[in-house]
Design a protein around this motif. Structure first.
Motif, short mmCIF file in Angstrom:
data_model
loop_
_atom_site.label_atom_id
_atom_site.label_comp_id
_atom_site.label_asym_id
_atom_site.label_seq_id
_atom_site.Cartn_x
_atom_site.Cartn_y
_atom_site.Cartn_z
N HIS A 39 0.84 -1.21 0.00
CA HIS A 39 0.00 0.00 0.00
C HIS A 39 0.87 1.26 0.00
CE1 HIS A 39 -3.77 -2.04 0.34
NE2 HIS A 39 -3.60 -2.45 1.60
N ASN A 43 0.84 3.93 -3.17
CA ASN A 43 0.08 5.16 -2.92
C ASN A 43 0.86 6.39 -2.50
OD1 ASN A 43 -2.84 4.20 -3.17
ND2 ASN A 43 -1.97 2.68 -1.78
N GLY A 187 -5.73 -0.79 3.96
CA GLY A 187 -5.50 0.26 2.95
C GLY A 187 -4.94 1.54 3.56
#
Length: 195
Positions: A39, A43, A187
């Protein structure tokens, strides 16, 4: 001035957060660390010149090592925190590829005393708990709060945690700096202006 009511509430939350984190199995922890690293790299936009502060896991914290390995593989400048004393800010020492790490107190590891120091653009922080507003529940020593107050720039603050560490509203004192984001195995969540 520290608000005793807030500190008492946080102390009770720390007990609950410790228990939630301690209740996770070793296999769940390892799997979560790998997912959180994925993640992070999927990101978080890193500039080649960004200095990233990470940490060496202690106790049952979410293991940051998969992120550390990825940052080193990408030739990102990485700093690790060193505790110099109970009322002092953390010292951020550069961990150069291949350099040995040494005991740095509290069961953590850090670069040698003569390693260069650098102020981070991104700080990856361990935590005991977090809430939906980005309030971070730490261990209560105030090390990160003091460190951030002494920095000449405002870094992006990213907490790493297990999803089980999310708490209801954590009281925030005037010195508590909120997270910009938290990454769990569920997440990445942004807070504040970046939400």
């Amino acid at each position: 001035m520290v608000d005793d009511t807030i500190e008492d509430a946080k102390a009770a939350m720390r007990l609950r957060a410790h228990a939630a984190r301690a209740g996770l199995s070793q296999s769940s922890r390892m799997e979560a660390a790998a997912i959180v690293a994925q993640h992070f790299f999927d990101n978080i936009v890193l500039q080649p010149t960004d200095v990233v502060a990470a940490y060496w896991r202690i106790r049952d914290e979410l293991d940051c090592q998969p992120i550390l390995v990825g940052l080193m593989d990408r030739h990102q400048t990485v700093v690790l925190p060193v505790v110099l004393g109970p009322d002092r800010p953390l010292q951020m020492r550069v961990w150069e590829n291949g350099a040995a790490l040494y005991e740095a107190g509290f069961g953590t590891l850090a670069p040698a005393e003569l390693a260069p120091q650098a102020e981070p653009d991104i700080v990856i922080m361990p935590l005991l708990g977090f809430d939906s507003q980005g309030t971070r529940l730490g261990y209560g020593g105030g090390y990160y709060d003091r460190t951030l107050a002494h920095m000449s720039k405002t870094p992006k603050l990213i907490g790493l945690a297990f999803a089980a560490q999310e708490l209801d509203a954590i009281p925030r004192d005037s010195h508590d700096v909120p997270l910009d984001a938290v990454i769990t195995e569920a997440g990445l969540r942004h807070f504040g202006a970046t939400a």
